[in-house]
Design an enzyme around this catalytic site. Structure first.
Site, short mmCIF file in Angstrom:
data_model
loop_
_atom_site.label_atom_id
_atom_site.label_comp_id
_atom_site.label_asym_id
_atom_site.label_seq_id
_atom_site.Cartn_x
_atom_site.Cartn_y
_atom_site.Cartn_z
N LYS B 79 87.58 2.89 -5.87
CA LYS B 79 86.47 3.82 -5.65
C LYS B 79 87.02 5.25 -5.62
CE LYS B 79 82.55 4.55 -2.49
NZ LYS B 79 81.91 4.11 -1.22
N SER B 154 77.08 2.85 -1.63
CA SER B 154 77.61 3.87 -2.50
C SER B 154 78.74 3.38 -3.42
CB SER B 154 78.15 5.04 -1.66
OG SER B 154 79.24 4.62 -0.88
N SER B 178 78.03 0.31 2.34
CA SER B 178 78.38 0.73 0.98
C SER B 178 79.30 -0.21 0.22
CB SER B 178 79.02 2.12 1.01
OG SER B 178 78.03 3.10 1.14
#
Lengths: 95, 488
Positions: B79, B154, B178
């Site tokens: 990420k 997210s 997330s």
């Protein structure tokens, strides 16, 4: 209404943000929507309840007071938008 | 089966037995990325040259007969809020568009030690603020099960990469769901460890009392394997816990006999899609048939979780994001004539609307006159939410809930912020209480994957993993591969 456009402008200033006039109504409305929803917290009696800023039962984690190698001067400046004489250059701060 | 569809533990076997090489595997992943990523948009940055060099190193070790770590030579994705030395890390924000970290996050250093492969950095909601990955400054990521739907967020890029066969494993971060929610939306496994299990050093801070890094994978075994590498105390993060890290793969036993599974009634109320509910009822019945005991429990403060979070997280974010001032790194407005104006304009032009909204909300709830009514109140309610869980874990060993009350929804930007916030109702309380939670595939609704969330007591990832593994091994929903097709 909990906050007006004037309040939002003040909060934006505290946050070092500037909200465009065209966005102001939308921002103010969304802000109020969330703050109105926060009213449900007032249903709860929290008198005498300890706040939880953190969930861990640890505090003051210390290490031995010994010098270690930190970030080098060169590395620290690597992502700087503007560099002058080995320092971060910014526009004028005082007149 | 195509290499890109397999799990890390299957591929490890093949590497060790010299049936495949890491270079071959890494090339297969990049070929797959080239083939599908224009439809998915999972990646922001690729690092093919370094990845292949690393793969070659692992291959020579294998050729020399050396023992390799379980993740050695296995390509994964990171990420883009996790710091990778020398590799652009943007948080999907314009303000960090050209930021090249000068150090590795603790988790990255650990993974490097194990000689794993980093394919690239994945898309996300800007600064991890969002549940759809739509707030990325750069691109919208699409769901591999239906390209017209969101991948969740997210960590949407990290989850979509797994679903679309663009990575074998990935890392996400979870502040209010997330990792788990995108895992649920993409039919993969995602675990948020206990707060403090994993060092946050090098994970760009959003809400420091809630953030935690964790893996997204194709199955529970791989999740346990990644956890083994990333967990552990770190002197650079004073909130990382100095506790023994078990071998999580030892918890992977097919056995739930006598396990007390709590069903918190508040998670099955208003707003839950009846079809999602039906999938979870089936899972409960299956657990019962395997010898687990279902216990009806109550977490009475659940409905206050979302707003408590949306006070605490923005408050912490407003402080954390104060560092973006246009001085030392990040985007700078060049027209400003004074330093304060430069900071204000750099932030206003560098941050997107959702990030600005949260910084301002956080600034407001911390400001003089409102601190007690909002921030202090929220911290007190956080205590009540923690107490709910403490009480419930005296009655049961693990909780079974939906991960999200709905399956992935269309990319159309029609929902207002509050409606999207409210969908985080099942994942947020877990962060507020610092507990471990996993999302595992539990079935499908109208062709879209449904995630089941299992929540454990503090530091009891092992029970969570065992319950998840037992379910997975008897169902095999995780073996269904996303179609990655259809209209974009």
């Amino acid at each position: 209404m909990k906050v007006t456009a004037k309040d939002v402008r003040h909060i934006a200033n505290l946050s070092r943000l500037s909200i465009a006039d065209s966005e102001m109504d939308k921002f103010t409305e969304q802000f109020n929507q969330i703050l109105n929803y926060a009213d449900i917290l007032q249903e709860l009696d929290t008198k005498g309840i300890e706040p939880s800023p953190y969930v861990l039962p640890i505090s003051n984690v210390l290490r031995e007071d010994v010098a270690v190698v930190g970030v080098s001067h060169e590395e620290a400046l690597k992502n700087a938008p503007e560099v002058h004489n080995g320092g971060f250059k910014v526009p004028r701060v005082i007149e | 089966m195509e290499l890109y569809k397999q799990t890390a533990h299957e591929l490890h076997e093949q590497l060790v037995n010299k049936k495949i090489s890491s270079v071959e595997l890494t090339n297969a992943l990049y070929e797959r990325i080239n083939e599908v990523d224009d439809k998915i948009n999972a990646y922001l940055t690729l690092d093919q040259e370094n990845a292949l060099a690393q793969a070659a190193k692992v291959d020579s070790k294998i050729a020399a007969g050396e023992v390799i770590a379980p993740l050695a030579g296995i390509p994964g994705a990171i990420k883009d809020n996790i710091s990778t030395k020398g590799l652009r890390t943007t948080c999907a924000s314009k303000i960090l568009e050209n930021f090249i970290p000068i150090y590795d996050a603790h988790v990255i250093a650990n993974l490097r030690k194990d000689e794993t492969i980093f394919l690239g950095k994945t898309n996300m909601d800007e600064f991890a603020m969002g549940s759809t990955t739509e707030s990325s400054h750069f691109q919208v990521t699409h769901n591999a099960w239906d390209l017209s739907r969101v991948p969740g967020g997210s960590s949407g890029g990290s989850a979509a990469a797994i679903a679309a066969g663009e990575a074998i494993w990935s890392l996400g971060s979870d502040t209010g769901g997330s990792i788990r929610q995108p895992a649920s939306f993409n039919g993969c496994v995602g675990i948020k460890p206990t707060y403090g299990r994993v060092s946050r050093y090098g994970c760009v801070a959003f809400a420091s009392s809630l953030d935690q890094i964790g893996p997204l994978t194709r199955d529970v075994t791989d999740a346990a394997t990644v956890l083994n590498t990333i967990c552990g105390v770190d002197k650079m993060d004073s909130t990382s816990l100095n506790v023994e890290v078990p071998d999580f793969t030892k918890a992977l036993r097919q056995d739930v006999k006598g396990l007390r599974i709590g069903i918190p009634k508040e998670y099955y109320g208003k707003g839950l899609d009846p079809k999602v509910d039906a999938v979870l009822r089936k899972a409960m019945a299956d657990y019962e048939a395997m010898g687990a005991e279902l216990v009806d429990v109550s977490l009475p403060h659940t409905e206050y979780g979302v707003i408590t979070y949306y006070i605490i997280a923005p408050a912490e974010a407003s402080a954390n994001l104060a560092r973006f001032d246009g001085v030392r790194y990040g985007y700078r407005n060049r027209q400003a004539t004074s330093a304060p104006e430069m900071t204000t304009l750099s932030r206003s032009e560098g941050f997107g609307p959702e990030v600005q909204r949260r910084i301002m909300l956080g600034t407001y709830v911390l400001s003089s006159g409102y601190y007690d009514a909002y921030y202090l109140k929220a911290m007190q309610v956080r205590t009540l939410i923690r107490r709910d869980f403490e009480a419930v874990f005296k009655q049961c060993d693990v909780l079974l809930t939906p991960t999200s009350p709905v399956v992935a929804y269309p990319i159309d930007g029609k929902m207002d912020p509050l409606s999207i916030y409210l969908l985080d109702v099942c994942t947020i309380p877990v962060n507020l209480a610092g507990l471990p939670g996993i999302s595992v595939p539990a079935g499908f609704v109208d062709g879209m994957p449904v995630g089941m969330q299992l929540i454990g007591n503090i530091l009891d990832e092992e029970t969570v993993l065992r319950a998840a593994y037992t379910f997975e091994q008897t169902h095999e929903y995780h073996k269904v591969f996303a179609p990655v097709g259809g209209a974009k």
